[in-house]
Write an enzyme that holds these catalytic residues in place. Structure first.
Site, PDB file in Angstrom:
ATOM      1  N   GLU A 106       0.828  -1.214   0.000  1.00 21.61           N
ATOM      2  CA  GLU A 106       0.000   0.000   0.000  1.00 21.61           C
ATOM      3  C   GLU A 106       0.853   1.251   0.000  1.00 21.61           C
ATOM      4  O   GLU A 106       1.787   1.385   0.808  1.00 21.61           O
ATOM      5  CB  GLU A 106      -0.907  -0.005   1.227  1.00 21.61           C
ATOM      6  CG  GLU A 106      -2.329   0.388   0.908  1.00 21.61           C
ATOM      7  CD  GLU A 106      -2.994  -0.595  -0.039  1.00 21.61           C
ATOM      8  OE1 GLU A 106      -3.170  -0.241  -1.223  1.00 21.61           O
ATOM      9  OE2 GLU A 106      -3.340  -1.706   0.378  1.00 21.61           O
TER      10      GLU A 106
ATOM     11  N   ALA B 123     -15.301   2.457  -1.600  1.00 17.36           N
ATOM     12  CA  ALA B 123     -14.975   1.312  -0.755  1.00 17.36           C
ATOM     13  C   ALA B 123     -13.505   0.920  -0.829  1.00 17.36           C
ATOM     14  O   ALA B 123     -13.092  -0.067  -0.227  1.00 17.36           O
ATOM     15  CB  ALA B 123     -15.838   0.113  -1.148  1.00 17.36           C
TER      16      ALA B 123
ATOM     17  N   SER C 228     -13.082   1.735  -7.991  1.00 18.37           N
ATOM     18  CA  SER C 228     -14.144   1.929  -8.977  1.00 18.37           C
ATOM     19  C   SER C 228     -13.695   2.886 -10.068  1.00 18.37           C
ATOM     20  O   SER C 228     -14.120   2.762 -11.227  1.00 18.37           O
ATOM     21  CB  SER C 228     -15.404   2.461  -8.291  1.00 18.37           C
ATOM     22  OG  SER C 228     -15.139   3.674  -7.594  1.00 18.37           O
ATOM     23  N   SER C 229     -12.814   3.826  -9.738  1.00 16.76           N
ATOM     24  CA  SER C 229     -12.349   4.788 -10.742  1.00 16.76           C
ATOM     25  C   SER C 229     -11.512   4.103 -11.818  1.00 16.76           C
ATOM     26  O   SER C 229     -11.712   4.335 -13.018  1.00 16.76           O
ATOM     27  CB  SER C 229     -11.546   5.900 -10.068  1.00 16.76           C
ATOM     28  OG  SER C 229     -10.441   5.373  -9.360  1.00 16.76           O
TER      29      SER C 229
ATOM     30  N   ASP D 179      -3.688   0.477  -9.464  1.00 16.45           N
ATOM     31  CA  ASP D 179      -5.095   0.190  -9.729  1.00 16.45           C
ATOM     32  C   ASP D 179      -5.337  -0.180 -11.185  1.00 16.45           C
ATOM     33  O   ASP D 179      -6.005  -1.170 -11.495  1.00 16.45           O
ATOM     34  CB  ASP D 179      -5.957   1.399  -9.361  1.00 16.45           C
ATOM     35  CG  ASP D 179      -5.875   1.747  -7.889  1.00 16.45           C
ATOM     36  OD1 ASP D 179      -5.400   0.909  -7.106  1.00 16.45           O
ATOM     37  OD2 ASP D 179      -6.276   2.866  -7.535  1.00 16.45           O
TER      38      ASP D 179
END
Length: 386
Positions: free
Chosen positions: A35, A127, A131-132, A176
């Site tokens: 992360e 969340a 989603s992007s 991502d």
């Protein structure tokens, strides 16, 4: 073809009065470990999930791009020649930003036809499941086909990152988009964010009777503002003070020197990145040698580092992770950029119901909002569906 893709075709026809020329989709992602290491040129190990964003797209006979979605009645329309970050705002920037980003990278769009797009997403927003990037990558594979650009999946992931950084204004790394583009069933995507080389890593979850439980805190976050940007700037200050281009260049042996040079907060930010890179490499090694049941301590240590050194967790996430481990999870950690969003727990399938009940009860007893709990499966990346 999935029900979601069929529904997008029908929704497109209802809104635009014709059938789309194709349907493309891309998944959200869960980051198994690694992360905030991506923009520090480090290592990450995400995987694509079985929740997808679909783009139904039809070619126009002019140079206008029209964007609609199933979650709002709003239509956004902009000519290809007028695309720029200042002309985009709101959710449509994730779509239009991809088209704009293609033009910034030397791709000739002077003859590209306009498009009508309908976006339908089943990746939970806010969340921490990206989603992007799912929107960006679904649009990227569609434009790659319809505009005949012949770009590779990794090239398209880079386009999505440019859209996210410069059109949306969120200073994220490549994690991502790479996960969304390169995902494979039951595999993670081990990405070196310095060389941008990626390889698939088998997870063996199904054969080991394991599941990934997502624990959505329902505390929403926003990466274009706030703490995410602060953490990135702190990492940049730490690298400059230690005379390295990026924190990727440091190892755990350098932390003694770092502690003497840096203020306490910056040191802890740097320590998280350095130790997290080491944990990613150890996780990849352990998966190959011993399997997923042996990575629990690494997941737990990653969460502790995000909580104590990087300070990006929230109480809901901390309690969910601790409770999951206490009731039988192999390991648990926050996933995503932090300041809300979700945690994941690696759980035995036969213990999932008990763990879910314990987490829900613990958060209720603490007066916190009820989490949304669901499993995700490592799945295929971006693709054409119809």
């Amino acid at each position: 073809m999935s029900d979601q893709a069929t529904g997008a075709q029908d929704g497109f026809a209802a809104r635009y009065g014709r059938r789309p020329d194709g349907v493309w989709s891309a998944p959200g992602r869960v980051n198994l470990i690694g992360e905030h290491t991506d923009y520090n040129h480090g290592f990450v190990l995400p995987f694509a999930i079985d929740r997808r964003t679909v783009a139904a797209v039809g070619v126009r006979d002019d140079r206008v791009v029209r964007v609609r979605s199933t979650f709002t009645e709003e239509e956004v329309s902009l000519a290809i020649d007028d695309l720029s970050p200042t002309a985009m705002e709101g959710w449509s920037a994730y779509v239009l930003g991809v088209a704009w980003a293609l033009g910034t990278q030397g791709h000739d769009l002077s003859q590209a036809p306009g498009l009508d797009l309908l976006i339908d997403s089943r990746v939970p927003v806010g969340a921490g499941l990206s989603s992007s990037a799912a929107i960006e990558c679904a649009v990227a594979v569609a434009l790659n086909d319809l505009w005949e650009l012949n770009l590779s999946p990794l090239d398209l992931a880079r386009i999505g990152r440019i859209a996210e950084n410069r059109a949306v204004g969120a200073p994220t790394g490549l994690l991502d988009q790479a996960a969304s583009m390169l995902g494979r069933e039951d595999h993670g995507v081990f990405l070196d964010c310095d060389t941008e080389q990626a390889e698939a890593v088998a997870l063996h979850l199904r054969e080991e009777g394991l599941e990934i439980l997502v624990m959505d805190s329902r505390v929403e976050h926003e990466h274009a503002t706030g703490g995410y940007r602060d953490r990135r700037e702190s990492c940049e200050r730490g690298a400059a003070a230690l005379a390295v281009a990026t924190l990727r260049e440091l190892s755990e042996d350098d932390l003694t020197r770092a502690s003497a040079v840096l203020d306490d907060e910056t040191y802890r930010r740097v320590r998280h990145i350095v130790t997290e890179n080491a944990r990613v490499l150890e996780t990849v090694r352990t998966l190959g040698e011993s399997g997923p049941r042996a990575i629990g301590d690494l997941l737990n240590a990653s969460h502790a580092s995000m909580r104590d050194d990087f300070e990006i967790t929230v109480p809901e996430i901390d309690l969910a992770c601790a409770t999951a481990v206490e009731h039988g999870a192999i390991g648990a950690r926050m996933t995503g950029g932090g300041f809300g969003g979700s945690a994941i727990a690696l759980v035995p399938a036969d213990a999932r119901a008990e763990i879910e009940a314990a987490v829900t009860s613990a958060l209720a007893s603490a007066g916190m909002r009820e989490p949304q709990l669901f499993t995700v499966t490592p799945s295929e990346g971006a693709r054409r569906d119809a």
